[in-house]
Design a protein around this motif. Structure first.
Motif, PDB file in Angstrom:
ATOM      1  N   UNK A 176      28.561  41.692  30.070  1.00 35.39           N
ATOM      2  CA  UNK A 176      29.299  42.326  31.169  1.00 35.39           C
ATOM      3  C   UNK A 176      30.437  43.188  30.624  1.00 35.39           C
ATOM      4  N   UNK A 177      31.118  42.698  29.599  1.00 40.62           N
ATOM      5  CA  UNK A 177      32.204  43.471  28.988  1.00 40.62           C
ATOM      6  C   UNK A 177      31.658  44.746  28.361  1.00 40.62           C
ATOM      7  N   UNK A 178      30.522  44.646  27.680  1.00 36.86           N
ATOM      8  CA  UNK A 178      29.917  45.826  27.058  1.00 36.86           C
ATOM      9  C   UNK A 178      29.523  46.859  28.103  1.00 36.86           C
ATOM     10  N   UNK A 179      29.020  46.402  29.266  1.00 35.99           N
ATOM     11  CA  UNK A 179      28.652  47.336  30.340  1.00 35.99           C
ATOM     12  C   UNK A 179      29.859  48.115  30.848  1.00 35.99           C
ATOM     13  N   UNK A 180      31.048  47.483  30.804  1.00 32.41           N
ATOM     14  CA  UNK A 180      32.257  48.173  31.262  1.00 32.41           C
ATOM     15  C   UNK A 180      32.944  48.934  30.137  1.00 32.41           C
ATOM     16  N   UNK A 181      32.476  48.734  28.898  1.00 26.47           N
ATOM     17  CA  UNK A 181      33.089  49.402  27.757  1.00 26.47           C
ATOM     18  C   UNK A 181      34.420  48.797  27.334  1.00 26.47           C
ATOM     19  N   UNK A 182      34.667  47.566  27.747  1.00 23.51           N
ATOM     20  CA  UNK A 182      35.915  46.896  27.402  1.00 23.51           C
ATOM     21  C   UNK A 182      35.673  45.829  26.342  1.00 23.51           C
ATOM     22  N   UNK A 183      36.692  45.553  25.530  1.00 27.93           N
ATOM     23  CA  UNK A 183      36.591  44.386  24.648  1.00 27.93           C
ATOM     24  C   UNK A 183      36.519  43.119  25.505  1.00 27.93           C
ATOM     25  N   UNK A 184      35.849  42.102  24.988  1.00 31.06           N
ATOM     26  CA  UNK A 184      35.653  40.858  25.741  1.00 31.06           C
ATOM     27  C   UNK A 184      36.970  40.279  26.245  1.00 31.06           C
ATOM     28  N   UNK A 185      37.980  40.232  25.373  1.00 31.08           N
ATOM     29  CA  UNK A 185      39.275  39.649  25.755  1.00 31.08           C
ATOM     30  C   UNK A 185      39.867  40.368  26.963  1.00 31.08           C
ATOM     31  N   UNK A 186      39.846  41.702  26.957  1.00 31.78           N
ATOM     32  CA  UNK A 186      40.412  42.462  28.075  1.00 31.78           C
ATOM     33  C   UNK A 186      39.572  42.318  29.338  1.00 31.78           C
ATOM     34  N   UNK A 187      38.255  42.250  29.175  1.00 32.80           N
ATOM     35  CA  UNK A 187      37.373  42.060  30.327  1.00 32.80           C
ATOM     36  C   UNK A 187      37.662  40.724  31.012  1.00 32.80           C
ATOM     37  N   UNK A 188      37.751  39.658  30.217  1.00 25.13           N
ATOM     38  CA  UNK A 188      38.020  38.328  30.778  1.00 25.13           C
ATOM     39  C   UNK A 188      39.422  38.296  31.397  1.00 25.13           C
ATOM     40  N   UNK A 189      40.403  38.873  30.706  1.00 23.22           N
ATOM     41  CA  UNK A 189      41.771  38.899  31.234  1.00 23.22           C
ATOM     42  C   UNK A 189      41.809  39.614  32.589  1.00 23.22           C
ATOM     43  N   UNK A 190      41.156  40.763  32.680  1.00 17.72           N
ATOM     44  CA  UNK A 190      41.123  41.506  33.945  1.00 17.72           C
ATOM     45  C   UNK A 190      40.412  40.733  35.038  1.00 17.72           C
ATOM     46  N   UNK A 191      39.311  40.077  34.683  1.00 21.25           N
ATOM     47  CA  UNK A 191      38.557  39.292  35.663  1.00 21.25           C
ATOM     48  C   UNK A 191      39.391  38.137  36.200  1.00 21.25           C
ATOM     49  N   UNK A 192      40.104  37.460  35.309  1.00 18.91           N
ATOM     50  CA  UNK A 192      40.958  36.339  35.736  1.00 18.91           C
ATOM     51  C   UNK A 192      42.097  36.849  36.616  1.00 18.91           C
ATOM     52  N   UNK A 193      42.717  37.951  36.226  1.00 14.40           N
ATOM     53  CA  UNK A 193      43.816  38.514  37.033  1.00 14.40           C
ATOM     54  C   UNK A 193      43.317  38.896  38.429  1.00 14.40           C
ATOM     55  N   UNK A 194      42.141  39.535  38.510  1.00 11.84           N
ATOM     56  CA  UNK A 194      41.601  39.921  39.816  1.00 11.84           C
ATOM     57  C   UNK A 194      41.284  38.693  40.663  1.00 11.84           C
ATOM     58  N   UNK A 195      40.712  37.665  40.037  1.00 12.05           N
ATOM     59  CA  UNK A 195      40.393  36.443  40.779  1.00 12.05           C
ATOM     60  C   UNK A 195      41.656  35.761  41.293  1.00 12.05           C
ATOM     61  N   UNK A 196      42.693  35.720  40.467  1.00  8.40           N
ATOM     62  CA  UNK A 196      43.957  35.104  40.902  1.00  8.40           C
ATOM     63  C   UNK A 196      44.611  35.915  42.015  1.00  8.40           C
ATOM     64  N   UNK A 197      44.559  37.235  41.908  1.00  7.91           N
ATOM     65  CA  UNK A 197      45.128  38.089  42.958  1.00  7.91           C
ATOM     66  C   UNK A 197      44.358  37.906  44.262  1.00  7.91           C
ATOM     67  N   UNK A 198      43.028  37.828  44.165  1.00  6.64           N
ATOM     68  CA  UNK A 198      42.195  37.611  45.350  1.00  6.64           C
ATOM     69  C   UNK A 198      42.530  36.265  45.983  1.00  6.64           C
ATOM     70  N   UNK A 199      42.682  35.232  45.160  1.00  6.13           N
ATOM     71  CA  UNK A 199      43.031  33.903  45.671  1.00  6.13           C
ATOM     72  C   UNK A 199      44.396  33.920  46.354  1.00  6.13           C
ATOM     73  N   UNK A 200      45.378  34.570  45.734  1.00  2.00           N
ATOM     74  CA  UNK A 200      46.721  34.642  46.333  1.00  2.00           C
ATOM     75  C   UNK A 200      46.671  35.369  47.673  1.00  2.00           C
ATOM     76  N   UNK A 201      45.901  36.452  47.759  1.00  2.00           N
ATOM     77  CA  UNK A 201      45.789  37.193  49.016  1.00  2.00           C
ATOM     78  C   UNK A 201      45.111  36.340  50.090  1.00  2.00           C
TER      79      UNK A 201
END
Length: 160
Positions: free
Chosen positions: A96-121
């Motif tokens: 999934x990270x390769x499909x977005x062209x992101x390093x794995x660490x940044x892909x996972x970090x972004x995914x976690x941030x989006x999930x936490x933001x969605x949960x907070x909303x």
């Protein structure tokens, strides 16, 4: 130059027995919570990431580790999360990270941030709905007074 110390928390997949905790504490100084499902350790390392890696090397295979996190947020409010994923999950995330062209660490970090933001909303929306429901049957002043009583009530104390 002195090496900084980092407070880390180990979340376990199950509670430790007293014997397991004693044996682990002989390897590394650890403090356990009340039910031995979380441990805290202080680790000397140049960075929090290196501290997590050092602690993981010491305790992996000896303890049922689920995750290691920094106990205190960094100056930007971030907490470092160190997990070992099963091979299939790691492969799926890497693809999934390769499909977005992101390093794995940044892909996972972004995914976690989006999930936490969605949960907070979602939590904020839920609270808004509950408050609107409560206001349908009472006045704002009554609701605020009830909220104040609830927030200042000490469990076990006799209400005024």
């Amino acid at each position: 130059m002195t090496m900084p110390h980092h407070a880390l928390e180990i979340t376990l997949t199950r509670a430790l027995t007293r014997a397991e905790l004693d044996q682990a504490a002989r390897t590394w100084p650890l403090a356990a919570n009340h039910d031995a499902t979380r441990l805290t350790a202080v680790v000397r390392a140049k960075t929090p990431g290196k501290a997590c890696s050092r602690l993981r090397r010491q305790v992996d295979g000896r303890l049922p580790v689920d995750a290691i996190t920094t106990h205190y947020p960094d100056p930007t409010g971030q907490v470092l999360l160190n997990v070992v994923l099963p091979p299939a999950a790691h492969a799926a995330l890497t693809a999934a990270a390769e499909r977005t062209g992101q390093p794995l660490r940044l892909f996972v970090q972004g995914s976690v941030h989006r999930a936490l933001a969605r949960h907070a909303a979602e939590e904020a929306d839920h609270l808004d709905r509950v408050v609107r429901h409560l206001l349908a049957g009472t006045t704002p002043a009554q609701l605020l007074a009830a909220l104040g009583r609830t927030l200042t009530h000490t469990p076990g104390a006799t209400p005024c």
